[in-house]
Design an enzyme around this catalytic site. Structure first.
Site, PDB file in Angstrom:
ATOM      1  N   THR A  12       0.817  -1.207   0.000  1.00 43.97           N
ATOM      2  CA  THR A  12       0.000   0.000   0.000  1.00 43.97           C
ATOM      3  C   THR A  12       0.853   1.260   0.000  1.00 43.97           C
ATOM      4  O   THR A  12       0.527   2.243  -0.670  1.00 43.97           O
ATOM      5  CB  THR A  12      -0.946  -0.002   1.215  1.00 43.97           C
ATOM      6  OG1 THR A  12      -1.710  -1.205   1.199  1.00 43.97           O
ATOM      7  CG2 THR A  12      -1.891   1.183   1.167  1.00 43.97           C
ATOM      8  N   THR A  85       0.874  -3.539   4.573  1.00 47.28           N
ATOM      9  CA  THR A  85       0.419  -3.918   5.909  1.00 47.28           C
ATOM     10  C   THR A  85      -0.323  -5.246   5.978  1.00 47.28           C
ATOM     11  O   THR A  85      -0.412  -5.840   7.048  1.00 47.28           O
ATOM     12  CB  THR A  85      -0.493  -2.820   6.484  1.00 47.28           C
ATOM     13  OG1 THR A  85      -1.570  -2.585   5.576  1.00 47.28           O
ATOM     14  CG2 THR A  85       0.285  -1.541   6.707  1.00 47.28           C
TER      15      THR A  85
END
Length: 102
Positions: A12, A85
């Site tokens: 991300t 993550t």
């Protein structure tokens, strides 16, 4: 000045919005450009062994990260891994077992 190897893997943090959602597209150099202060703190070199959404990171990728660290271990004072993550905890746990006695 300390030497740091920045290992970018996608995720991300390296993603941009596309018509298919977020997709890793930001280069390691572009990521580093967001924190220009780092240049005054250390000498940093970037590598990009793979570029994946972290939900797609598998044990083969962990082995790649270990290989990168081992290949460069004597040349750097530290390593920073930029990772998404979704599976960061799994990668961190795996690397803690795969890179021992460092």
């Amino acid at each position: 000045m300390k030497k740091i190897l920045f290992i970018a893997t996608g995720g991300t943090i390296a993603s941009k919005k596309t018509e298919n959602g977020l997709t890793p597209q930001i280069t390691p150099e572009e990521l580093l450009s967001y924190i220009p202060e780092v240049e005054g703190l250390c000498e940093i070199t970037a590598v990009h062994p793979f570029n994946l959404d972290s939900s797609n990171v598998v044990p083969k990728n962990w082995s790649t990260l270990v290989k990168v660290a081992k290949e460069h271990y004597e040349d750097y004072d530290g390593f920073v891994i930029a990772h998404g993550t979704d599976t960061m905890a799994y990668t961190a746990a795996a690397l803690s077992y795969m890179i021992q006695n460092s």
